[in-house]
Design a protein around this motif. Structure first.
Motif, PDB file in Angstrom:
ATOM      1  N   GLU A  30     -55.398 -17.926  61.352  1.00  0.00           N
ATOM      2  CA  GLU A  30     -55.874 -17.165  60.191  1.00  0.00           C
ATOM      3  C   GLU A  30     -57.352 -16.537  60.389  1.00  0.00           C
ATOM      4  OE1 GLU A  30     -55.451 -20.232  57.210  1.00  0.00           O
ATOM      5  OE2 GLU A  30     -53.293 -19.790  57.151  1.00  0.00           O
ATOM      6  N   ARG A  56     -58.857 -15.812  63.094  1.00  0.00           N
ATOM      7  CA  ARG A  56     -58.914 -14.518  63.776  1.00  0.00           C
ATOM      8  C   ARG A  56     -58.437 -13.257  63.346  1.00  0.00           C
ATOM      9  NH1 ARG A  56     -56.262 -16.875  69.610  1.00  0.00           N
ATOM     10  NH2 ARG A  56     -58.348 -18.168  70.023  1.00  0.00           N
ATOM     11  N   ARG A  57     -57.150 -13.574  62.200  1.00  0.00           N
ATOM     12  CA  ARG A  57     -56.920 -12.403  61.464  1.00  0.00           C
ATOM     13  C   ARG A  57     -57.881 -11.601  60.681  1.00  0.00           C
ATOM     14  NH1 ARG A  57     -52.678 -14.816  59.322  1.00  0.00           N
ATOM     15  NH2 ARG A  57     -51.364 -14.501  61.138  1.00  0.00           N
ATOM     16  N   GLN A  58     -58.523 -12.449  59.868  1.00  0.00           N
ATOM     17  CA  GLN A  58     -59.686 -12.334  59.049  1.00  0.00           C
ATOM     18  C   GLN A  58     -60.792 -11.417  59.960  1.00  0.00           C
ATOM     19  OE1 GLN A  58     -61.022 -15.606  56.808  1.00  0.00           O
ATOM     20  NE2 GLN A  58     -58.940 -16.021  55.855  1.00  0.00           N
ATOM     21  N   HIS A 114     -60.508  -9.807  62.518  1.00  0.00           N
ATOM     22  CA  HIS A 114     -59.793  -8.467  63.054  1.00  0.00           C
ATOM     23  C   HIS A 114     -59.878  -7.624  61.638  1.00  0.00           C
ATOM     24  CE1 HIS A 114     -57.327  -5.687  65.036  1.00  0.00           C
ATOM     25  NE2 HIS A 114     -56.569  -5.773  64.378  1.00  0.00           N
ATOM     26  N   LYS A 115     -59.413  -7.939  60.472  1.00  0.00           N
ATOM     27  CA  LYS A 115     -59.489  -7.185  59.112  1.00  0.00           C
ATOM     28  C   LYS A 115     -60.892  -6.691  59.021  1.00  0.00           C
ATOM     29  CE  LYS A 115     -55.479  -8.893  56.940  1.00  0.00           C
ATOM     30  NZ  LYS A 115     -54.916  -9.675  55.786  1.00  0.00           N
ATOM     31  N   VAL A 116     -61.831  -7.592  59.093  1.00  0.00           N
ATOM     32  CA  VAL A 116     -63.368  -7.088  58.966  1.00  0.00           C
ATOM     33  C   VAL A 116     -63.736  -5.991  59.840  1.00  0.00           C
ATOM     34  CG1 VAL A 116     -65.703  -8.026  58.727  1.00  0.00           C
ATOM     35  CG2 VAL A 116     -63.800  -9.260  57.544  1.00  0.00           C
ATOM     36  N   GLU A 149     -62.094  -4.073  61.456  1.00  0.00           N
ATOM     37  CA  GLU A 149     -61.241  -2.683  61.410  1.00  0.00           C
ATOM     38  C   GLU A 149     -61.926  -1.875  60.403  1.00  0.00           C
ATOM     39  OE1 GLU A 149     -56.931  -3.515  60.737  1.00  0.00           O
ATOM     40  OE2 GLU A 149     -56.519  -3.422  62.844  1.00  0.00           O
ATOM     41  N   ARG A 150     -62.351  -2.672  59.151  1.00  0.00           N
ATOM     42  CA  ARG A 150     -62.946  -2.137  58.114  1.00  0.00           C
ATOM     43  C   ARG A 150     -64.327  -1.554  58.389  1.00  0.00           C
ATOM     44  NH1 ARG A 150     -60.600  -6.336  54.967  1.00  0.00           N
ATOM     45  NH2 ARG A 150     -62.611  -7.491  55.013  1.00  0.00           N
ATOM     46  N   GLU A 191     -63.926   1.658  60.507  1.00  0.00           N
ATOM     47  CA  GLU A 191     -63.385   2.755  59.698  1.00  0.00           C
ATOM     48  C   GLU A 191     -64.695   3.358  59.160  1.00  0.00           C
ATOM     49  OE1 GLU A 191     -60.162   1.503  57.092  1.00  0.00           O
ATOM     50  OE2 GLU A 191     -58.733   1.442  59.053  1.00  0.00           O
TER      51      GLU A 191
END
Length: 204
Positions: free
Chosen positions: A174, A176-178, A180-182, A184-185, A188
């Motif tokens: 979890e 690592r997933r969080q 990765h999302k940060v 990516e944002r 962008e």
């Protein structure tokens, strides 16, 4: 003689059953105490062992060991036929008629005195009720393992300390997933800013 043998067999079965319950309860008391201690360790401390295999291994092991020891000790220390006959004589006041009849050889039973003893013992033992002097009875010491069984059931409802720590904190996946999302944002957003700067013909 058949009546004597039948009554002695009935009394022996009852004595063996009571002895088995005694030995089984004593063994269960020890094995369940060890089981409670073993199951309590993962509940208190976060350890590498534990889980269903550890829990049911101890529970099944305690039951199997107790049964094997109970049957073995009962067979090893069970009363012999003569000892049961003496017990019948003692409890019913037959003055060793039953035990003496069983101790006779076949030739002695066919003799005058031996035959008379067997007939008298058969007549007297046929009148007794084995259930009266050899009742089924469970005493409080034999019920003591029930308290430890309740302790085992209570421990089954408590989660392991390791599981509590895992549920209270996010898992590595979890986290690592969080991250990765940060990332990516942020990537962008950085691309949008570079595009805006390029459109305005400004230096970085």
């Amino acid at each position: 003689m058949d009546e004597i043998t039948r009554q002695v067999s009935r009394a022996r079965r009852r004595l063996l059953a009571f002895q088995f319950v005694q030995f089984l309860s004593r063994t269960l008391l020890v094995t369940l105490l060890l089981t409670v201690m073993a199951l309590a360790v993962p509940k208190i401390w976060s350890v590498d062992f534990g889980g269903p295999l550890w829990t049911w291994g101890w529970i099944v092991g305690a039951a199997v060991v107790s049964l094997v020891i109970g049957v073995g000790v009962t067979y090893w220390r069970g009363k012999t036929t003569i000892e049961v006959a003496l017990e019948i004589d003692h409890r019913f006041g037959l003055k060793e008629r039953v035990s003496s009849s069983l101790a006779l050889t076949r030739a002695e039973r066919d003799a005058g005195a031996g035959a008379a003893l067997v007939r008298d013992a058969t007549r007297r033992v046929s009148r007794v009720e084995i259930n009266e002097k050899f009742p089924w009875r469970i005493r409080w010491p034999e019920l003591s393992p029930l308290l430890l069984i309740l302790g085992v059931v209570a421990l089954l409802t408590i989660p392991d300390a390791e599981n509590v720590a895992q549920t209270s904190a996010p898992t590595t996946v979890e986290v690592r997933r969080q991250i990765h999302k940060v990332a990516e944002r942020a990537s962008e957003k950085f691309k949008r800013q570079r595009k805006q700067l390029a459109e305005r013909n400004l230096k970085e």
